[in-house]
Design a protein around this motif. Structure first.
Motif, PDB file in Angstrom:
ATOM      1  N   MET A  55     -20.523  31.029 -48.668  1.00  7.99           N
ATOM      2  CA  MET A  55     -20.787  30.699 -47.269  1.00  7.99           C
ATOM      3  C   MET A  55     -21.533  31.887 -46.658  1.00  7.99           C
ATOM      4  SD  MET A  55     -19.607  27.750 -47.353  1.00  7.99           S
ATOM      5  CE  MET A  55     -20.032  27.387 -45.657  1.00  7.99           C
ATOM      6  N   PRO A  56     -22.839  31.988 -46.914  1.00  4.51           N
ATOM      7  CA  PRO A  56     -23.578  33.227 -46.633  1.00  4.51           C
ATOM      8  C   PRO A  56     -23.707  33.604 -45.166  1.00  4.51           C
ATOM      9  CG  PRO A  56     -25.063  31.470 -47.329  1.00  4.51           C
ATOM     10  CD  PRO A  56     -23.675  30.977 -47.570  1.00  4.51           C
ATOM     11  N   LEU A  57     -23.547  32.636 -44.250  1.00  6.67           N
ATOM     12  CA  LEU A  57     -23.756  32.943 -42.829  1.00  6.67           C
ATOM     13  C   LEU A  57     -22.479  32.895 -42.008  1.00  6.67           C
ATOM     14  CD1 LEU A  57     -27.088  30.985 -42.224  1.00  6.67           C
ATOM     15  CD2 LEU A  57     -26.768  33.333 -43.018  1.00  6.67           C
ATOM     16  N   ASP A  58     -21.333  32.886 -42.679  1.00  6.04           N
ATOM     17  CA  ASP A  58     -20.063  32.757 -41.974  1.00  6.04           C
ATOM     18  C   ASP A  58     -19.231  34.021 -42.106  1.00  6.04           C
ATOM     19  OD1 ASP A  58     -19.671  29.849 -40.942  1.00  6.04           O
ATOM     20  OD2 ASP A  58     -20.599  29.633 -42.918  1.00  6.04           O
ATOM     21  N   ASN A  59     -18.642  34.440 -40.976  1.00  5.28           N
ATOM     22  CA  ASN A  59     -17.778  35.614 -40.978  1.00  5.28           C
ATOM     23  C   ASN A  59     -16.479  35.299 -41.719  1.00  5.28           C
ATOM     24  OD1 ASN A  59     -16.955  38.197 -40.465  1.00  5.28           O
ATOM     25  ND2 ASN A  59     -16.693  37.931 -38.267  1.00  5.28           N
ATOM     26  N   TRP A  60     -15.875  36.332 -42.245  1.00  6.83           N
ATOM     27  CA  TRP A  60     -14.613  36.216 -42.973  1.00  6.83           C
ATOM     28  C   TRP A  60     -13.448  36.304 -41.977  1.00  6.83           C
ATOM     29  CZ3 TRP A  60     -10.373  39.296 -43.153  1.00  6.83           C
ATOM     30  CH2 TRP A  60      -9.448  39.058 -44.168  1.00  6.83           C
ATOM     31  N   PRO A  61     -12.344  35.574 -42.157  1.00 11.60           N
ATOM     32  CA  PRO A  61     -12.131  34.582 -43.204  1.00 11.60           C
ATOM     33  C   PRO A  61     -12.651  33.208 -42.792  1.00 11.60           C
ATOM     34  CG  PRO A  61     -10.103  34.888 -41.966  1.00 11.60           C
ATOM     35  CD  PRO A  61     -11.113  35.833 -41.371  1.00 11.60           C
ATOM     36  N   TYR A  62     -13.372  32.550 -43.670  1.00 17.70           N
ATOM     37  CA  TYR A  62     -13.941  31.235 -43.407  1.00 17.70           C
ATOM     38  C   TYR A  62     -12.818  30.208 -43.441  1.00 17.70           C
ATOM     39  CZ  TYR A  62     -17.047  27.189 -43.976  1.00 17.70           C
ATOM     40  OH  TYR A  62     -17.705  26.002 -43.818  1.00 17.70           O
ATOM     41  N   GLY A  63     -12.591  29.528 -42.321  1.00 17.79           N
ATOM     42  CA  GLY A  63     -11.397  28.704 -42.187  1.00 17.79           C
ATOM     43  C   GLY A  63     -11.577  27.219 -42.379  1.00 17.79           C
ATOM     44  N   ILE A  64     -12.824  26.765 -42.616  1.00 16.87           N
ATOM     45  CA  ILE A  64     -13.053  25.338 -42.809  1.00 16.87           C
ATOM     46  C   ILE A  64     -12.350  24.866 -44.082  1.00 16.87           C
ATOM     47  CG2 ILE A  64     -14.804  23.581 -43.279  1.00 16.87           C
ATOM     48  CD1 ILE A  64     -14.793  24.587 -40.397  1.00 16.87           C
ATOM     49  N   LEU A  65     -11.685  23.716 -43.983  1.00 19.70           N
ATOM     50  CA  LEU A  65     -11.058  23.100 -45.159  1.00 19.70           C
ATOM     51  C   LEU A  65     -11.771  21.783 -45.431  1.00 19.70           C
ATOM     52  CD1 LEU A  65      -8.983  22.894 -47.372  1.00 19.70           C
ATOM     53  CD2 LEU A  65      -7.286  22.171 -45.697  1.00 19.70           C
ATOM     54  N   ASP A  66     -12.772  21.833 -46.321  1.00 20.10           N
ATOM     55  CA  ASP A  66     -13.525  20.638 -46.671  1.00 20.10           C
ATOM     56  C   ASP A  66     -13.310  20.317 -48.142  1.00 20.10           C
ATOM     57  OD1 ASP A  66     -15.061  22.523 -48.035  1.00 20.10           O
ATOM     58  OD2 ASP A  66     -16.741  22.434 -46.632  1.00 20.10           O
ATOM     59  N   ASP A  67     -14.048  19.335 -48.661  1.00 15.52           N
ATOM     60  CA  ASP A  67     -13.844  18.925 -50.047  1.00 15.52           C
ATOM     61  C   ASP A  67     -14.229  20.031 -51.029  1.00 15.52           C
ATOM     62  OD1 ASP A  67     -12.864  16.455 -49.312  1.00 15.52           O
ATOM     63  OD2 ASP A  67     -14.800  15.431 -49.479  1.00 15.52           O
ATOM     64  N   ARG A  68     -15.194  20.866 -50.676  1.00 14.20           N
ATOM     65  CA  ARG A  68     -15.568  21.962 -51.566  1.00 14.20           C
ATOM     66  C   ARG A  68     -14.481  23.029 -51.609  1.00 14.20           C
ATOM     67  NH1 ARG A  68     -20.347  20.408 -49.097  1.00 14.20           N
ATOM     68  NH2 ARG A  68     -22.034  19.783 -50.518  1.00 14.20           N
ATOM     69  N   THR A  69     -13.809  23.213 -50.472  1.00 17.71           N
ATOM     70  CA  THR A  69     -12.656  24.119 -50.467  1.00 17.71           C
ATOM     71  C   THR A  69     -11.591  23.610 -51.416  1.00 17.71           C
ATOM     72  OG1 THR A  69     -13.065  24.596 -48.124  1.00 17.71           O
ATOM     73  CG2 THR A  69     -10.939  25.252 -49.020  1.00 17.71           C
ATOM     74  N   VAL A  70     -11.261  22.330 -51.296  1.00 20.77           N
ATOM     75  CA  VAL A  70     -10.238  21.729 -52.153  1.00 20.77           C
ATOM     76  C   VAL A  70     -10.646  21.826 -53.613  1.00 20.77           C
ATOM     77  CG1 VAL A  70      -9.009  19.602 -52.733  1.00 20.77           C
ATOM     78  CG2 VAL A  70      -9.458  20.168 -50.331  1.00 20.77           C
ATOM     79  N   ASP A  71     -11.906  21.545 -53.904  1.00 23.69           N
ATOM     80  CA  ASP A  71     -12.380  21.590 -55.289  1.00 23.69           C
ATOM     81  C   ASP A  71     -12.214  22.980 -55.884  1.00 23.69           C
ATOM     82  OD1 ASP A  71     -14.056  20.334 -57.549  1.00 23.69           O
ATOM     83  OD2 ASP A  71     -15.233  22.103 -57.015  1.00 23.69           O
ATOM     84  N   GLY A  72     -12.576  24.019 -55.115  1.00 23.51           N
ATOM     85  CA  GLY A  72     -12.427  25.382 -55.617  1.00 23.51           C
ATOM     86  C   GLY A  72     -10.981  25.750 -55.860  1.00 23.51           C
ATOM     87  N   ILE A  73     -10.095  25.339 -54.938  1.00 21.58           N
ATOM     88  CA  ILE A  73      -8.672  25.643 -55.084  1.00 21.58           C
ATOM     89  C   ILE A  73      -8.098  24.940 -56.300  1.00 21.58           C
ATOM     90  CG2 ILE A  73      -6.408  25.271 -54.022  1.00 21.58           C
ATOM     91  CD1 ILE A  73      -7.747  25.762 -51.297  1.00 21.58           C
ATOM     92  N   VAL A  74      -8.433  23.669 -56.487  1.00 26.00           N
ATOM     93  CA  VAL A  74      -7.878  22.904 -57.605  1.00 26.00           C
ATOM     94  C   VAL A  74      -8.412  23.418 -58.937  1.00 26.00           C
ATOM     95  CG1 VAL A  74      -7.739  20.615 -58.665  1.00 26.00           C
ATOM     96  CG2 VAL A  74      -7.411  20.873 -56.198  1.00 26.00           C
ATOM     97  N   LYS A  75      -9.684  23.788 -58.988  1.00 24.45           N
ATOM     98  CA  LYS A  75     -10.220  24.364 -60.231  1.00 24.45           C
ATOM     99  C   LYS A  75      -9.536  25.690 -60.549  1.00 24.45           C
ATOM    100  CE  LYS A  75     -14.674  22.035 -60.385  1.00 24.45           C
ATOM    101  NZ  LYS A  75     -16.151  22.131 -60.216  1.00 24.45           N
ATOM    102  N   ALA A  76      -9.223  26.450 -59.511  1.00 24.47           N
ATOM    103  CA  ALA A  76      -8.449  27.670 -59.746  1.00 24.47           C
ATOM    104  C   ALA A  76      -7.051  27.333 -60.247  1.00 24.47           C
ATOM    105  CB  ALA A  76      -8.378  28.498 -58.464  1.00 24.47           C
ATOM    106  N   PHE A  77      -6.434  26.279 -59.705  1.00 25.36           N
ATOM    107  CA  PHE A  77      -5.121  25.838 -60.194  1.00 25.36           C
ATOM    108  C   PHE A  77      -5.149  25.571 -61.695  1.00 25.36           C
ATOM    109  CE2 PHE A  77      -3.563  23.708 -55.968  1.00 25.36           C
ATOM    110  CZ  PHE A  77      -3.330  24.963 -55.435  1.00 25.36           C
ATOM    111  N   ASP A  78      -6.224  24.954 -62.172  1.00 25.83           N
ATOM    112  CA  ASP A  78      -6.309  24.636 -63.599  1.00 25.83           C
ATOM    113  C   ASP A  78      -6.221  25.903 -64.450  1.00 25.83           C
ATOM    114  OD1 ASP A  78      -6.529  21.883 -63.230  1.00 25.83           O
ATOM    115  OD2 ASP A  78      -8.719  21.940 -63.108  1.00 25.83           O
ATOM    116  N   VAL A  79      -6.950  26.930 -64.031  1.00 20.70           N
ATOM    117  CA  VAL A  79      -6.907  28.201 -64.761  1.00 20.70           C
ATOM    118  C   VAL A  79      -5.533  28.844 -64.611  1.00 20.70           C
ATOM    119  CG1 VAL A  79      -7.924  30.509 -64.961  1.00 20.70           C
ATOM    120  CG2 VAL A  79      -9.390  28.534 -64.452  1.00 20.70           C
TER     121      VAL A  79
END
Length: 506
Positions: A55-79
């Motif tokens: 998220m190159p133009l957003d200040n930290w912490p980026y708080g949006i919870l969208d489908d890409r957020t969920v996808d990243g979290i779930v892929k991390a869960f797999d590992v």
């Protein structure tokens, strides 16, 4: 806010957990390797820290919870689940900075659906989920304080601990999370935004450790009564001064707090508060488990492309975890990151496996990780890849001058390494490649090491069925080389960047 801080096994009951804490380092050493760490926590930190899209133009912490957020979290869960983590710790599921006055209206139906999707995915992978709804009397209450200024203190983020209405708001937030979502526990944190220092607060709590322990303990007591089976972990981030330990009076407060929670985490952003030399004396005094964040970690840069860096640190964190376990530690809150980055994915997988098998060497655990993720076609190929990962770690960290870092930053060398600025509105420069971390010779040696690794990877990449991981490794190395050359050129370090014959006569 401190720039080194993120502003952040099936356990049947809290009582059962407490009874398992070893009473001495001798009993800790007697535990078998198969038991490993009791609290193997995958610390995702803020919800988009494991996101696989930057998220190159957003200040930290980026708080949006969208489908890409969920996808990243779930892929991390797999590992995480395959590596052996048994708890996931997530911040910001509901909000980042400010709860609304109508607590129950904090999320819309889409965000609620996604939160439940995340919790379900973790439980399907046999991992518990603990959450950080807010800080203790701070971090999350700015809107409430604006509406009820009489609850404020000299700290604009802190609610008045002497007013029961402040505690009612805090309890409302935690009750909302516990009553409406299938979570397994809470991450308690008191010091992230500092404390109140009114005359009344100072009179009662002249010592910071006493204040933070007391307010954390009061919330823990409430949660134990209201939500009996919740797993409670607390951090002591911000309680004291790095590496100084606690005096006798402070120790009383810490020990009392340890009676109320399941694990106390001395994370180690600039070194642990309790020095490593004091672990064996300190840990047996606690009534709960003690843990760290593994000694060193890279905090993922939110605004960078997810393959822009390649920085494994498994040898260092593996040694730390083995030494902590031998001293009686039984928890690690291990920082995660986007698993699209192959170095990060290996760090994450290695952390879970090392926590599960603390008796194995770092090289053996790294071999297990790489065999699982890269599917080598021969033992020889695996051996080469293990060596390249070890070389990549040494090529960077062996260039550090610990004394120079401490002098420049007026603090011990970081446990939490920021590759670039944490805050900002666009991607920042590669601070980890600059002074005080790397000087001219450091940049040159790191560049030479990466060039050699890149060439060796090109020779062996066909020996793996790795799903594109080696290609992404090479991309991360290539982009790091660009950063090194750009820094060196700006600083006129021709011996570092001029490797194409520029300015020579032919």
């Amino acid at each position: 806010m401190d720039m080194d801080r993120r502003t952040f096994i099936g356990i049947s009951s809290a009582a059962a957990v407490g009874s398992l804490v070893p009473s001495s380092s001798a009993s800790a050493a007697a535990e078998t390797e198969s038991e490993g760490y009791r609290y193997r926590i995958a610390f995702d930190a803020w919800i988009n820290d494991v996101r696989n899209e930057s998220m190159p133009l957003d200040n930290w912490p980026y708080g949006i919870l969208d489908d890409r957020t969920v996808d990243g979290i779930v892929k991390a869960f797999d590992v995480q689940s395959q590596a052996g983590y048994n708890v996931v710790d997530i911040l910001g599921l509901w909000t980042t900075y400010a709860w609304p006055l109508e607590i129950e209206h904090v999320v819309d139906k889409n965000r609620q659906r996604r939160i439940n999707q995340i919790l379900k995915a973790a439980h399907e992978r046999k991992m518990k989920v603990i959450c950080f709804p807010s800080g203790i009397l701070n971090w999350g209450f700015d809107k409430i304080l604006q509406a009820y200024p009489e609850l404020g203190t000299d700290n604009k983020h802190e609610m008045d601990p002497f007013k029961e209405e402040s505690w009612k708001w805090l309890y409302k937030v935690f009750d909302y999370a516990a009553d409406n979502y299938d979570i397994d526990g809470f991450h308690l944190e008191a010091a992230d935004q500092g404390r109140c220092k009114t005359s009344e607060c100072i009179e009662k709590w002249p010592d910071n450790v006493a204040y933070y322990c007391d307010v954390t303990g009061r919330l823990a007591d409430y949660l134990r009564q209201k939500h009996r089976n919740m797993l409670l972990v607390t951090t002591i981030q911000g309680f004291s001064s790095w590496g100084k330990g606690f005096n006798a009076e402070q120790m009383e407060h810490v020990v009392n707090l340890s009676k109320k929670v399941d694990c106390l985490f001395d994370q180690g952003h600039r070194g642990t508060y309790v020095p490593q030399s004091g672990w064996e004396e300190f840990i047996p005094k606690l009534h709960c488990a003690y843990g760290t964040s593994g000694g060193i970690w890279v905090y993922p840069p939110q605004r960078w492309d997810r393959t822009r860096w390649f920085l494994p640190y498994v040898q260092r964190t593996g040694q730390h975890m083995r030494e902590l376990y031998q001293a009686g530690g039984r928890g690690v809150m291990y920082y995660q990151g986007p698993v699209e980055n192959p170095g990060t994915e290996v760090n994450v997988d290695f952390g879970g496996r090392m926590m599960t098998h603390v008796g194995k060497s770092e090289a053996d655990v790294l071999g297990d990780t790489l065999e699982h993720l890269y599917h080598p076609k021969s033992s020889s190929a695996l051996h080469k890849l293990v060596g390249l990962y070890q070389s990549a770690e040494g090529a960077y960290f062996e260039q550090w001058n610990q004394q120079r870092i401490e002098e420049a930053q007026k603090a011990p060398p970081p446990g939490e390494l920021h590759l670039t600025n944490l805050f900002g509105a666009s991607p920042g420069p590669s601070a980890y490649l600059m002074e005080p971390f790397l000087d001219i010779q450091g940049r040159l040696k790191y560049k030479q090491g990466l060039v050699a690794i890149f060439k060796d990877l090109s020779m062996i990449e066909d020996e793996f069925s790795d799903g594109g991981r080696i290609v992404r490794m090479k991309q991360g190395i290539s982009e790091t080389l660009v950063d090194i050359n750009n820094i060196a050129k700006c600083k006129n370090e021709s011996e570092v960047w001029d490797d194409q014959g520029i300015g020579r006569q032919y």
